[in-house]
Design an enzyme around this catalytic site. Structure first.
Site, short mmCIF file in Angstrom:
data_model
loop_
_atom_site.label_atom_id
_atom_site.label_comp_id
_atom_site.label_asym_id
_atom_site.label_seq_id
_atom_site.Cartn_x
_atom_site.Cartn_y
_atom_site.Cartn_z
N GLY A 529 38.58 21.14 43.74
CA GLY A 529 37.50 20.92 44.70
C GLY A 529 36.37 21.89 44.44
N ARG A 530 35.25 21.63 45.09
CA ARG A 530 34.11 22.52 44.97
C ARG A 530 33.76 23.05 46.34
NH1 ARG A 530 30.67 21.59 40.16
NH2 ARG A 530 32.05 20.45 38.77
N GLY A 531 33.74 24.35 46.45
CA GLY A 531 33.42 24.95 47.74
C GLY A 531 32.04 25.57 47.69
N PHE A 533 31.21 28.57 47.33
CA PHE A 533 31.00 29.71 46.45
C PHE A 533 31.55 29.51 45.05
CE2 PHE A 533 32.11 30.85 50.80
CZ PHE A 533 30.85 31.16 51.25
N GLY A 534 32.03 28.33 44.78
CA GLY A 534 32.53 28.13 43.43
C GLY A 534 33.48 26.97 43.36
N LYS A 555 40.07 30.13 42.50
CA LYS A 555 38.66 29.88 42.81
C LYS A 555 37.80 30.76 41.91
CE LYS A 555 36.43 28.72 46.50
NZ LYS A 555 36.06 28.59 47.89
N ASP A 649 31.63 29.09 57.92
CA ASP A 649 31.59 27.78 57.27
C ASP A 649 32.81 26.95 57.67
OD1 ASP A 649 30.37 25.86 55.76
OD2 ASP A 649 31.11 26.61 53.83
#
Ligand SMILES: *[C@@H]1O[C@H](CO)[C@@H](O)[C@H](O)[C@H]1NC(C)=O
Length: 815
Positions: A529-531, A533-534, A555, A649
């Site tokens: 996945g993409r969060g 911060f990275g 991550k 978040d």
């Protein structure tokens, strides 16, 4: 050749037992028998010698034997099946015989039949002890007439299948093989459940409501319903649906190879159903081998599972008996403990009922003779007969003291519940908010002869008064001392679930090299996945010393993160000190120049987002539970750490689900500085009216209340199973919900969600709470602890005002 066991060889068998055991093919000829005696006769072994059937002398149970099947190569010879007889055990001299007409027959020394296999029609010609642990009776055509797998007791083994209607029953205790009060059943509708039964005579036992349910019944689409519980050769247990899709208890990659490990799943006498593994070979490190747990159900056996049918749910006992209080122990096993001034009815059965050590108040005596003792963090969620609103603790207590029926009161928020005897489903949850107060006589009224005060005994021992006397008393005192010590220690641990109590976690943190993580993720191949911060990748890292890999999420932080080394280390330290079951655990990190990576535990069931927004709608009870779990996680971040952690978040994409569908918050501890820099400079980054509190767009200070706002939005998503902002429908969830709320049309929010409709009171409470959370004015929002109390129903939720009185102003800033 293997099956050519004929009479001449049988006589050899008698002469050369050692030779026989190595040449055994698992076959048992008709007429064979075994006798319960010490030393025991040679059991019937499977060809590999992994399993054996025979009599076992039971330690701790007076002079009894159990006809059973066990793992024969494991030193403690773990029992996997037993003949269920009245009283659980049979006397020395009992005998089991393989007969043609009745199959296996167990008789007493006097020849009375105690048990027999329920052979279907036909005549048995021979039996086999198979390497799977299954004992099979067959006719001349090698058709199965009966097998131990088809007549399970408390254990399932690989290759064993449970069909619809199948039942596994617990024993009464570790050493009492009588049928206990817990069952695992695969119901006709396709649901796998754990339930208790009424504990009186087993002949007319009734089943009570489930305390675990797999939710594999789909009334809309029956091919989606479960129909078999499989335990395959690899040791993988799963529910097979009619359309052949499967639902496992853990991700299949967590399994160890069955050629190296034995597996079993057992319904423990305390009601927990769990799967275990055991190394087949002695490992090189020389450590003693033991059974290790892979997973267990339910998640919390102390907690009552409330269905829609409350009356049905109120009856019976669960893990602990009446007036007893349950605490979740190691490996999710229950620990039961009588409250102060109560003691066990049967001192041998700590999971049983507790009785008051005093005369319970009658309505003839004087109320002045009683007082209330407080049990912090304890609740008895059933057995109410009165409830009062807007009561503080004092008025709640005094109303109980004045009421001769009142056995106890629970006070939480500003609600007061009165309870009657027996108190049931007692649960001790140190993070719980309410307190129980139990009514006891002030003095003198105790039945001294029976009265044992655990803590007072302990103090005496420590003062050295019970020294001298027999060794036995000394030993007992020591045991008591240890118990008291553990109890006190535990109490302290429970009272102090704070970050700093787990500072040692920090030293367990692993520092990885970049190279290691590159290899662990196979060069960052599989993206999870993409969060913010990275990017997160799946990987597998070796655990220290052992050749077992654990699956992790790695991550890789963006280069955008321009922090100093020191800041990064500080952040990692803050995360490392957190320790809460609703937060994703940190495994380690890597900090090499530009390469900053964080290694977390891997959670197999994806994000809350994918769970919530799939169709059909996920189960309301599960959603409700997850909402509470997330709330607890945030309360912890806000209030229970040395340094307050504001997440910044909170959204369903940042909530991950573990193998038990427990909700865990991820990406905390990194956000604050980053978000502030980003948002205040580039408002468009997260500038949709989604989860983000209006402070971000103004020059107002950023506080923990931003999380409250985002959490409020998420609650609405959990209630409605709709995204905060749905561009297709052109709906802004918060606005729509407030409109429905104002117009008293909450039913529109949940559509056909039958379960939620039956629970409208909770739905309404959740909606009200979340409208409080999304107040534009941050000062109007409750703090997270208050929010948690509102959701739990321990505090009243007043009618909320319009969340956006300055709506248009806010709108124009946004667009
Ligand atoms: C057991 O089930 C798992 C998951 O479906 C599968 O990967 C594995 O190959 C199965 N093992 C056997 C022996 O069928």
């Amino acid at each position: 050749m293997a099956r050519l066991f004929q009479t001449p060889i049988l006589s050899l068998l008698v002469l050369l037992p050692l030779l026989v055991s190595s040449q055994n093919n698992g076959s048992v000829p008709l007429g064979s028998s075994l006798t319960a005696q010490e030393p025991s006769s040679t059991p019937w072994r499977s060809p590999s010698g992994d399993f054996a059937l025979g009599f076992r002398k039971i330690e701790g149970n007076s002079d009894g034997f159990v006809l059973s099947i066990w793992f024969d190569k494991i030193p403690d010879k773990t029992i996997v099946w037993y003949a269920t007889v009245d009283g659980g055990i049979v006397p020395e001299g009992s005998k089991v015989t393989l007969t043609a007409d009745r199959g296996l027959v167990l008789t007493s020394p006097q020849g009375r039949q105690l048990w027999r296999s329920q052979v279907m029609t036909g005549s048995v010609s021979h039996a086999f002890m198979e390497d799977t642990g299954n004992f099979v009776l067959q006719n001349v055509d090698s058709e199965d007439l009966w097998s131990s797998f088809s007549d399970p007791t408390d254990t399932l083994l690989p290759t064993q299948i449970m069909e619809l209607g199948g039942t596994v029953s617990s024993r009464r205790s570790e050493t009492d093989f009588t049928k206990g009060r817990f069952q695992l059943r695969l119901l006709g509708d396709g649901n796998l459940v754990l339930n208790t039964i009424s504990a009186d005579t087993l002949a007319n036992a009734d089943t009570y409501a489930a305390y675990y349910i797999s939710n594999t019944f789909d009334p809309q689409n029956s091919t989606n319903s479960g129909f078999r519980l499989m335990f395959n050769e690899s040791g993988y247990m799963y529910i097979l649906r009619r359309n052949n899709s499967t639902l496992g208890f853990i991700p299949v990659e967590n399994l160890l190879p069955s050629k190296d490990y034995y597996y079993r799943a057992v319904l423990h006498f305390d009601g927990v159903f769990a799967q275990y593994y055991y190394p087949r070979q002695q490992t090189n490190d020389g450590n003693a081998r033991s059974w290790s747990m892979l997973w267990s159900k339910p998640d919390n056996i102390c907690a009552k599972l409330f269905g829609s049918d409350f009356a049905e749910n109120e009856i019976g006992r669960q893990a602990c008996g009446y007036n007893n209080v349950c605490t979740l122990g190691k490996e999710r096993r229950p620990i039961c403990k009588c409250p102060e001034k109560f003691s066990l009815v049967d001192p041998q059965d700590e999971y049983g009922d507790c009785k008051p050590d005093f005369d319970v108040q009658t309505c003839n005596g004087s109320e002045d003779e009683y007082e209330l003792v407080s049990l912090q963090g304890t609740n008895f969620p059933t057995g109410d007969y009165e409830r009062y609103r807007n009561y503080d603790e004092e008025s709640c207590k005094s109303s109980c003291l004045k009421d001769c029926f009142c056995a106890a009161v629970i006070h939480g928020g500003n609600l007061c519940w009165k309870k009657k005897f027996p108190l049931s489903y007692g649960i001790h949850d140190p993070s719980g908010s309410g307190s129980a107060f139990i009514k006891v006589p002030i003095r003198g009224n105790f039945r001294r002869d029976e009265y044992v005060n655990f803590e007072a005994e302990g103090k005496k021992n420590r003062d050295g008064l019970i020294i001298g006397g027999s060794v036995l008393i000394g030993a007992l005192a020591f045991v008591n001392f240890v118990l008291v010590y553990l109890y006190n220690k535990k109490k302290n641990d429970l009272r102090n679930p704070r970050c700093d109590a787990h500072a040692e976690v920090e030293s367990n943190l692993r520092v990885f090299t970049y190279k290691e993580l590159k290899e662990a993720t196979r060069e960052f191949k599989e993206e999870l996945g993409r969060g913010a911060f990275g990017i997160v990748y799946k990987g597998a890292v070796k655990t220290a010393g052992v050749a077992i890999s654990i699956v992790v999420a790695v991550k890789k932080l963006d280069r955008v993160v321009q922090e100093s080394d020191k800041e990064f280390k500080n952040e990692v330290k803050v995360i490392a000190k957190t320790h809460h079951k609703n937060l994703v655990k940190l495994v380690g990190f890597c900090n090499e120049g530009q390469n900053r990576l964080i290694v977390y535990e891997f959670l197999p069931y994806g994000t809350l987002a994918s769970f919530l927004f799939s169709r059909p709608r996920p189960n309301w009870r599960e959603r409700r539970r997850m909402a509470m779990e997330i709330a607890r996680g945030i309360v912890y971040l806000h209030e229970e750490c040395n340094e307050q952690i504001v997440h910044c978040d909170i959204k369903p994409q940042n909530i991950l689900l573990d193998e038990y569908y427990g909700a865990k918050i991820s990406d905390f501890g990194l956000a604050k500085t980053l978000m502030m820099n980003q948002t205040h400079t580039q408002t468009n980054i997260r500038g949709t009216k989604g989860y983000v509190a209006p402070e971000w767009f103004r020059n107002s200070p950023i506080t923990a209340k931003v999380d409250v706002y985002s959490f409020g939005v998420m609650i609405l998503e959990i209630v409605c199973c709709k995204k905060a902002v749905d561009l297709e429908d052109n709906v802004i969830l918060t606005d729509w919900v407030y409109d429905c709320f104002r117009e008293d049309k909450l039913i529109d929010l949940i559509e056909e969600d039958v379960e939620a409709i039956q629970d409208m009171e909770t739905v309404a409470r959740y909606v009200r709470t979340s409208i409080w959370c999304i107040q534009e004015e941050s000062g109007m929002r409750p703090n997270m602890r208050q929010v948690a109390h509102m959701l739990e129903g321990v505090s009243e939720v007043p009618v909320p005002p319009n969340p956006s009185p300055y709506y248009s102003a806010f709108h124009s800033i946004k667009e």
